[in-house]
Structure formats: structure tokens, C-alpha cells
Design an enzyme around this catalytic site. Structure first.
Site, PDB file in Angstrom:
ATOM      1  N   HIS A  91      20.998   5.952  12.789  1.00 35.43           N
ATOM      2  CA  HIS A  91      20.564   7.125  12.712  1.00 35.43           C
ATOM      3  C   HIS A  91      19.093   7.391  12.338  1.00 35.43           C
ATOM      4  O   HIS A  91      18.991   8.636  12.091  1.00 35.43           O
ATOM      5  CB  HIS A  91      21.688   8.011  12.000  1.00 35.43           C
ATOM      6  CG  HIS A  91      23.235   7.518  12.425  1.00 35.43           C
ATOM      7  ND1 HIS A  91      23.593   7.944  13.594  1.00 35.43           N
ATOM      8  CD2 HIS A  91      23.983   6.949  11.811  1.00 35.43           C
ATOM      9  CE1 HIS A  91      24.624   7.426  13.655  1.00 35.43           C
ATOM     10  NE2 HIS A  91      25.249   6.740  12.559  1.00 35.43           N
ATOM     11  N   GLU A 150       5.149 -11.458  -0.281  1.00 35.74           N
ATOM     12  CA  GLU A 150       4.462 -12.107  -0.954  1.00 35.74           C
ATOM     13  C   GLU A 150       4.304 -13.622  -0.912  1.00 35.74           C
ATOM     14  O   GLU A 150       3.100 -14.145  -1.367  1.00 35.74           O
ATOM     15  CB  GLU A 150       4.805 -11.879  -2.769  1.00 35.74           C
ATOM     16  CG  GLU A 150       4.422 -10.585  -3.358  1.00 35.74           C
ATOM     17  CD  GLU A 150       4.544 -10.440  -4.829  1.00 35.74           C
ATOM     18  OE1 GLU A 150       4.936 -11.448  -5.468  1.00 35.74           O
ATOM     19  OE2 GLU A 150       3.777  -9.235  -5.570  1.00 35.74           O
ATOM     20  N   LYS A 172      -4.747  -4.622  -9.526  1.00 41.42           N
ATOM     21  CA  LYS A 172      -4.338  -4.579 -10.752  1.00 41.42           C
ATOM     22  C   LYS A 172      -5.607  -4.461 -11.639  1.00 41.42           C
ATOM     23  O   LYS A 172      -5.866  -3.612 -12.766  1.00 41.42           O
ATOM     24  CB  LYS A 172      -3.918  -5.913 -11.591  1.00 41.42           C
ATOM     25  CG  LYS A 172      -2.310  -6.186 -10.931  1.00 41.42           C
ATOM     26  CD  LYS A 172      -1.787  -7.551 -11.623  1.00 41.42           C
ATOM     27  CE  LYS A 172      -0.157  -7.562 -10.776  1.00 41.42           C
ATOM     28  NZ  LYS A 172       0.301  -8.791 -11.564  1.00 41.42           N
TER      29      LYS A 172
HETATM   30  O1  F6P Z   1       6.740 -10.992 -13.986  1.00 38.06           O
HETATM   31  P1  F6P Z   1       5.348 -10.237 -14.127  1.00 38.06           P
HETATM   32  O2  F6P Z   1       4.318 -11.140 -14.498  1.00 38.06           O
HETATM   33  O3  F6P Z   1       5.435  -9.204 -15.064  1.00 38.06           O
HETATM   34  O4  F6P Z   1       5.065  -9.816 -12.420  1.00 38.06           O
HETATM   35  C1  F6P Z   1       5.674  -8.913 -11.918  1.00 38.06           C
HETATM   36  C2  F6P Z   1       5.576  -9.045 -10.411  1.00 38.06           C
HETATM   37  O5  F6P Z   1       4.027  -8.773 -10.225  1.00 38.06           O
HETATM   38  C3  F6P Z   1       3.516  -9.611  -9.239  1.00 38.06           C
HETATM   39  O6  F6P Z   1       2.757 -10.536  -9.699  1.00 38.06           O
HETATM   40  C4  F6P Z   1       2.801  -8.798  -8.344  1.00 38.06           C
HETATM   41  O7  F6P Z   1       1.850  -7.982  -8.871  1.00 38.06           O
HETATM   42  C5  F6P Z   1       4.685 -10.311  -8.747  1.00 38.06           C
HETATM   43  O8  F6P Z   1       4.513 -11.776  -8.115  1.00 38.06           O
HETATM   44  C6  F6P Z   1       5.840 -10.444  -9.904  1.00 38.06           C
HETATM   45  O9  F6P Z   1       7.049 -10.565  -9.469  1.00 38.06           O
END
Ligand code: F6P
Length: 432
Positions: free
Chosen positions: A298, A277, A413
Site C-alpha cells: 500500500h 557498505e 566522520k
Molecule cells: O563498531 P563501530 O566501530 O563503532 O562502528 C559502527 C559502524 O560504523 C561504521 O564504521 C560506519 O560508519 C560501520 O562500518 C560500523 O558497523
């Protein structure tokens, strides 16, 4: 320091044409050292809060009190949170079994695991929901499901004593849910990104509940940081230059992290998120690969030795000699084929295997860095956490990308939300 860092077998003058050239590496190392100097100048200003955390102790009494309550009240603590909100604490609590309640991290969102966890006795089960944004769909959905499941099953304990939430300041879905159920919320520091948050309460609180020495964790980090800041040839600076030089000069596409310690397997998961990331943007970055020794000898090793020469290997080796059961000469029954095992402990065998893998990779001309640790404990782990955070931040600097954002993940998302809204609309249309 909690580890020794040996990069000799990454250079062409040691392993041949698969290795990197010293000159290009030295230019990058100097640049990374300068960048670290500029970041270090921000220490204490709040603009590089990550670097202030290792020396911080003021937050610990409050966290210790909260942890003591969880330890007294519960046999199991279910931790909800994904990515940076869980991987650090999972890595920490994977290093051993001190004591305290069983910690169950439901970091991977799937109904089966949640159903199983909730099927247990909830009268002695506490919950911690962690989300920096307070809006991550997986964590919010789990939080709601756990609240619903716990109602009436907490053994008379109020929701406010059964649940705890950690969320960034400001309004968010998690905070609104917590308010509705009078669940206390602790602040996730807004200036620390999730994947850099293991030294904040996000890592410290589960660690304390599990009985881990979190001050030692920070002490390990502090030592690495202060050494790195004072020495432009320190391991994290060298590591960043190495990773970037390997990509630039040798077309290295993957960074394989292979500890020879099952207790560090979760650490590799943490590293994978950090590396991917932080660096994977603008067409830059290398693929982080989690491997585990000896078991992946393995599984993966054939590819590592004879597949495309596009990987940089980092082996984490510990001296396990003398540990574990002894293979008695009698047990081998005098079989000459087993003579090499006779009299050794299992730790002797594991140590020899780690050393052999490093030597074999090197003999094949594959760039191989070896990190040696004395033991797996909180201090060592804190050192490794800080090493890889600094290495990643400096590698990002050398790649000219921002190590602290992850702009592209938002797209998926949004699609998830759209699909769910679409399905809802279809259900309503079919129903009426
Ligand atoms: O702590 P949050 O805002 O729930 O995010 C969880 C994770 O999701 C992300 O935003 C990636 O989708 C990460 O960078 C982060 O660690």
C-alpha cells in the site's frame, strides 16, 4: 536448511526480456563457486574467521554467565552501538519475545530517545556499549551521557556491575572511558568486521540476555555454510551470481528485500548495511531497499510494478496459514463482497497476499526471487544471516571490490569532528 531458495522467476526464459540470460549468469555462478572454494580453504586458519564462528561453542559459557548476571540484576538493558554493532542483535531480538529484561537499542543517535531511556528507573537498568573501533562519535557520546546519568542512580550498584563495554583490542576512547570508571571490557574480535559480527559476542550477548537460543542461530548458519561450500549451486552462490548478472545485464540498480513478516523487518535493516557498505565502492554496488509485506503493498508496490524496471526483488515468504484469529462467516454478515474472507485466519490472508505479490511481480516481468521459510526462529534467522553474508562476499568478489572495508564513511566522520571543534572555538571566542 532453514529456507528454500527459488530464483526461476529471475530469468528471461521465464519472465521475458526483463529477466537475465542463463549463459551470463552461469559464468558468474561458476566464478562465485570458485571464489567460495578459495575462501573455504582458509577455514581454520584464522584468515576467514567468519567461517569458523558457526561451529564455535567454546565462547558460550562465559557469555552465558555474563548474560545470567544481566538477567538477574536488571529489568532493562540499554544497548549502545550503531551500524554493525547493533543491527544484528536487533534483528535477532526482533523475532519474538522469549523473556528476560527489556532490551532497548539506542542505535540511532538522537537526544530524544536517549533522554526518554534515561528518564526511566536506572536502579534496575544495565548498559552495554559496543564499538569495534572504540571511537565512533555517536556511541562514545552516548556512553559518556549514560555514565553521567547513571551516577548516583544505580541503586548502590557499582559502575563496574552496571556497565559492560565491548570494544576491539588496543587503546581507544571507549577503552579509556571504561578504564576511568572501572567498567569491564570484553574484546570485539579484531578479525571480524562489524557488519559480519552477529555470530560473535556482539550478537550473542544481547541474544542470551533476551533469552534467545544462540546455539540454534549458529547451527542455522553452519548448515548454510557447509552446504554452500560443498555445492557450487547452493543458494548463496546462486544469489551472488543473480544479483551481479541482474546489474550487468539488465541495469538493475536496486535490490529490494521484502519479507512478509514484521519480525523480519529488522533483518532487512541489517541486510541494508551489509549490502551497502560491502559493495558500494569504486562505482559498484546496488541500492539495498527495505520493504515489508503486506504493508508496503500500500506504499511501494505501484512503483515496483510500473516504475523503472531497475530492481531485483527478494521476497521472504513464510507459511502463515492457519495462524491468528479466524474471520467467522457470521462476522462478515453474509456480505457477498466479504465472502472471500469468510472462514479464513488472518495468517491465511497474509499468506495469500505474499503469494499474490510474487505472482504479480512475475506477471509484470520483474525479476523476483522467492525465499520460503517454514518459521521465524533462531535457526532460520541464522541461516538467513549466513546466506546473505556469503552472497554479499561473493557478489563483492564478482564486482572486484573489497567486502570488508568502508573507506568513504571516514570522510563524513572527519567533517563532524571538524564542525564540532569549530563550534567549540566559536563558543570560546564569544565567551572571552
Ligand atoms: O563498531 P563501530 O566501530 O563503532 O562502528 C559502527 C559502524 O560504523 C561504521 O564504521 C560506519 O560508519 C560501520 O562500518 C560500523 O558497523
Amino acid at each position: 536448511m532453514g529456507y528454500e531458495h527459488n530464483v526461476d522467476a529471475c530469468f528471461a526464459d521465464r519472465i521475458g526480456p526483463g529477466g537475465i540470460a542463463r549463459a551470463g549468469f552461469e559464468r558468474l555462478r561458476a566464478e562465485a563457486g570458485d571464489a567460495l572454494g578459495r575462501l573455504a580453504a582458509l577455514q581454520g586458519s584464522g584468515r576467514m574467521a567468519l567461517f569458523d564462528l558457526p561451529a564455535t561453542r567454546a565462547d558460550l559459557p562465559v557469555l552465558q554467565a555474563e548474560a545470567a548476571r544481566f538477567r538477574a540484576d536488571f529489568d532493562r538493558v540499554i544497548v549502545l552501538g550503531t551500524g554493525g554493532s547493533s543491527l544484528g542483535a536487533m534483528a535477532l531480538t526482533a523475532i519474538g519475545v522469549p523473556d528476560g529484561p527489556e532490551l532497548i537499542f539506542l542505535d540511532n543517535f538522537e537526544p530524544y530517545g536517549l533522554d526518554r531511556a534515561l528518564a526511566g528507573d536506572l536502579s534496575r537498568t544495565g548498559f552495554i556499549a559496543i564499538s569495534k573501533s572504540g571511537g565512533t562519535a555517536e556511541t562514545v557520546a552516548q556512553f559518556l551521557a549514560c555514565i553521567a546519568a547513571a551516577e548516583g542512580r544505580t541503586g548502590g550498584r557499582s559502575m563496574s556491575r552496571t556497565f559492560l563495554c565491548i570494544a576491539g583490542p588496543g587503546d581507544s576512547p571507549m577503552r579509556r572511558i571504561a578504564r576511568t570508571h572501572a567498567i569491564p571490557v570484553m574484546d570485539h574480535p579484531p578479525e571480524i568486521g562489524g557488519r559480519y559480527s552477529v555470530f560473535t559476542l556482539v550478537g550473542m550477548l544481547p541474544g542470551l540476555i533476551g533469552g534467545y537460543d544462540v546455539a540454534a542461530l549458529r547451527a542455522g548458519a553452519a548448515e548454510v555454510l557447509s552446504q554452500a561450500i560443498g555445492d557450487p549451486r547452493s543458494p548463496p552462490v546462486v544469489g551472488a551470481a543473480l544479483q551481479v548478472a541482474a546489474a550487468q545485464q539488465r541495469g538493475i540498480r536496486a535490490s529490494v528485500l521484502m519479507p512478509y513478516e514484521s519480525r523480519l523487518d529488522q533483518f532487512s535493516r541489517w541486510f541494508c548495511q551489509l549490502w551497502a557498505e560491502s559493495l558500494g565502492k569504486d562505482g559498484m554496488g546496488t541500492l539495498p531497499v527495505r520493504a515489508l509485506g503486506p504493508v508496503d503493498q500500500h506504499s511501494q508496490l505501484q512503483l515496483y510494478l510500473e516504475g523503472p524496471p531497475d530492481k531485483l526483488f527478494t521476497l521472504i515468504l513464510s507459511d502463515q496459514r492457519g495462524q491468528g484469529p479466524v474471520i467467522s462467516p457470521q462476522a462478515t454478515g453474509g456480505d457477498p463482497a466479504l465472502a472471500y474472507l469468510a472462514g479464513h485466519t488472518l495468517g491465511d490472508v497474509a499468506e495469500a497476499e505474499g503469494r499474490a505479490t510474487a505472482a504479480t511481480l512475475i506477471a509484470r516481468g520483474r525479476p523476483t526471487r522467492v525465499i520460503r521459510i517454514e518459521r521465524v526462529d533462531e535457526f532460520t534467522l541464522g541461516s538467513l544471516f549466513m546466506h546473505f553474508m556469503v552472497e554479499t562476499i561473493l557478489a563483492a568478489h564478482l564486482m572486484a571490490v573489497d567486502p570488508f572495508d568502508q573507506p568513504a564513511v571516514e570522510e563524513g566522520k572527519k567533517r563532524t569532528r571538524d564542525y564540532l571543534l569549530q563550534a567549540q572555538a566559536e563558543r570560546e571566542r564569544d565567551a572571552g
